[in-house]
Design a protein around this motif. Structure first.
Motif, PDB file in Angstrom:
ATOM      1  N   LYS A 147       6.539 -33.654 -50.676  1.00  0.00           N
ATOM      2  CA  LYS A 147       6.725 -34.730 -49.713  1.00  0.00           C
ATOM      3  C   LYS A 147       7.306 -34.211 -48.404  1.00  0.00           C
ATOM      4  O   LYS A 147       7.906 -33.147 -48.339  1.00  0.00           O
ATOM      5  CB  LYS A 147       7.636 -35.799 -50.307  1.00  0.00           C
ATOM      6  CG  LYS A 147       7.038 -36.477 -51.536  1.00  0.00           C
ATOM      7  CD  LYS A 147       7.942 -37.544 -52.096  1.00  0.00           C
ATOM      8  CE  LYS A 147       7.308 -38.208 -53.311  1.00  0.00           C
ATOM      9  NZ  LYS A 147       8.170 -39.263 -53.879  1.00  0.00           N
ATOM     10  N   ASP A 169       8.308 -40.902 -48.669  1.00  0.00           N
ATOM     11  CA  ASP A 169       7.263 -40.922 -49.691  1.00  0.00           C
ATOM     12  C   ASP A 169       5.987 -40.252 -49.212  1.00  0.00           C
ATOM     13  O   ASP A 169       5.033 -40.099 -49.972  1.00  0.00           O
ATOM     14  CB  ASP A 169       6.926 -42.376 -50.068  1.00  0.00           C
ATOM     15  CG  ASP A 169       7.871 -42.936 -51.115  1.00  0.00           C
ATOM     16  OD1 ASP A 169       8.541 -42.140 -51.779  1.00  0.00           O
ATOM     17  OD2 ASP A 169       7.941 -44.161 -51.257  1.00  0.00           O
ATOM     18  N   ARG A 196      -0.780 -43.182 -58.997  1.00  0.00           N
ATOM     19  CA  ARG A 196       0.573 -42.646 -58.862  1.00  0.00           C
ATOM     20  C   ARG A 196       1.164 -42.998 -57.494  1.00  0.00           C
ATOM     21  O   ARG A 196       2.331 -43.334 -57.373  1.00  0.00           O
ATOM     22  CB  ARG A 196       0.523 -41.131 -59.046  1.00  0.00           C
ATOM     23  CG  ARG A 196       1.837 -40.413 -58.896  1.00  0.00           C
ATOM     24  CD  ARG A 196       1.620 -38.927 -59.032  1.00  0.00           C
ATOM     25  NE  ARG A 196       2.838 -38.166 -58.871  1.00  0.00           N
ATOM     26  CZ  ARG A 196       2.895 -36.840 -58.807  1.00  0.00           C
ATOM     27  NH1 ARG A 196       1.767 -36.142 -58.875  1.00  0.00           N
ATOM     28  NH2 ARG A 196       4.029 -36.214 -58.661  1.00  0.00           N
ATOM     29  N   ARG A 197       0.314 -42.902 -56.467  1.00  0.00           N
ATOM     30  CA  ARG A 197       0.735 -43.205 -55.106  1.00  0.00           C
ATOM     31  C   ARG A 197      -0.400 -43.944 -54.399  1.00  0.00           C
ATOM     32  O   ARG A 197      -1.560 -43.772 -54.750  1.00  0.00           O
ATOM     33  CB  ARG A 197       1.054 -41.914 -54.336  1.00  0.00           C
ATOM     34  CG  ARG A 197       2.103 -41.050 -54.991  1.00  0.00           C
ATOM     35  CD  ARG A 197       2.367 -39.766 -54.231  1.00  0.00           C
ATOM     36  NE  ARG A 197       2.853 -40.057 -52.888  1.00  0.00           N
ATOM     37  CZ  ARG A 197       2.107 -40.051 -51.803  1.00  0.00           C
ATOM     38  NH1 ARG A 197       0.833 -39.745 -51.875  1.00  0.00           N
ATOM     39  NH2 ARG A 197       2.623 -40.326 -50.632  1.00  0.00           N
ATOM     40  N   THR A 239       5.018 -44.726 -53.414  1.00  0.00           N
ATOM     41  CA  THR A 239       5.014 -44.113 -54.738  1.00  0.00           C
ATOM     42  C   THR A 239       5.258 -45.242 -55.719  1.00  0.00           C
ATOM     43  O   THR A 239       6.327 -45.863 -55.688  1.00  0.00           O
ATOM     44  CB  THR A 239       6.105 -43.033 -54.866  1.00  0.00           C
ATOM     45  OG1 THR A 239       5.862 -42.005 -53.895  1.00  0.00           O
ATOM     46  CG2 THR A 239       6.104 -42.422 -56.258  1.00  0.00           C
ATOM     47  N   SER A 282       8.661 -46.825 -57.324  1.00  0.00           N
ATOM     48  CA  SER A 282       9.835 -46.224 -56.681  1.00  0.00           C
ATOM     49  C   SER A 282      10.777 -47.269 -56.088  1.00  0.00           C
ATOM     50  O   SER A 282      11.949 -46.999 -55.858  1.00  0.00           O
ATOM     51  CB  SER A 282       9.397 -45.266 -55.564  1.00  0.00           C
ATOM     52  OG  SER A 282       8.785 -45.983 -54.502  1.00  0.00           O
TER      53      SER A 282
END
Length: 202
Positions: free
Chosen positions: A88, A93, A160-161, A184, A187
């Motif tokens: 990152k 993020d 996941r993202r 993310t 998160s």
């Protein structure tokens, strides 16, 4: 034979996405803002991105500074084709994949048949699974314009993202996303990428 045709068609859609990006040398300036689950900013950085796709290899230069400061925190030069840094950017993020959109150049693509025709912001999309070895991204591309509307980084086939555009603006005579959101999943916070200025270096 059908499989080869579908592969070629999916790769053509990615080529159209790449064509939406400025081919001329470009200088882009803006901010990256990390927000908590209530939407309150908890960190902000300024960036300058210079891209030149007229040379071989294509060159991308990124510089990050403290917000409203000339203090440079990081500076990177990326060549394409070539490796993109992992991980990152600073404490956000945002990853290098988000900033470079490098997955649009990955070597394998196929239609995600189960999601065909899904819409993003009311626009019907082609949904493409893009792969590079074990790395995989799902991309939503506007059927009419070819513009990238949304992308998800996958892990073991699961999101996941996520990266998506929320606003567009006309810069130097052409339309371009000026607000992108990155999350993310799970998160509890998001990072906003804002484009304040984009100039074609003619």
């Amino acid at each position: 034979m059908i499989g080869l045709f579908l592969f070629a068609a999916a790769m053509d859609i990615l080529a159209n996405c790449r064509a939406m990006l400025p081919a001329e040398p470009v200088t882009m300036k803006g901010a990256i803002v990390l927000r908590n689950r209530r939407g309150i900013p908890s960190g902000e950085y300024d960036y300058t991105l210079c891209s030149d796709r007229t040379v071989t290899p294509a060159k991308l230069t990124l510089e990050f500074r403290e917000h409203d400061s000339t203090n440079v925190l990081e500076r990177h030069e990326i060549l394409r084709p070539g490796p993109v840094p992992e991980g990152k950017v600073l404490k956000t993020d945002v990853t290098w994949l988000d900033l470079t959109l490098d997955f649009l150049w990955w070597p394998k693509a196929e239609f995600d048949a189960e999601r065909e025709g899904e819409t993003v912001h009311g626009q019907k999309c082609d949904v493409i699974l893009i792969s590079n070895g074990e790395k995989q991204v799902r991309a939503w591309c506007d059927k009419k314009t070819g513009c990238l509307m949304q992308a998800e980084e996958l892990k073991n086939g699961k999101p996941r993202r996520r990266l998506w555009g929320t606003r567009i603006k006309k810069f130097d005579g052409r339309w371009f996303p000026n607000v992108l959101e990155v999350e993310t999943l799970g998160s509890g916070h998001r990072t906003k990428i804002m484009v304040d200025d984009l100039k074609i270096n003619r």
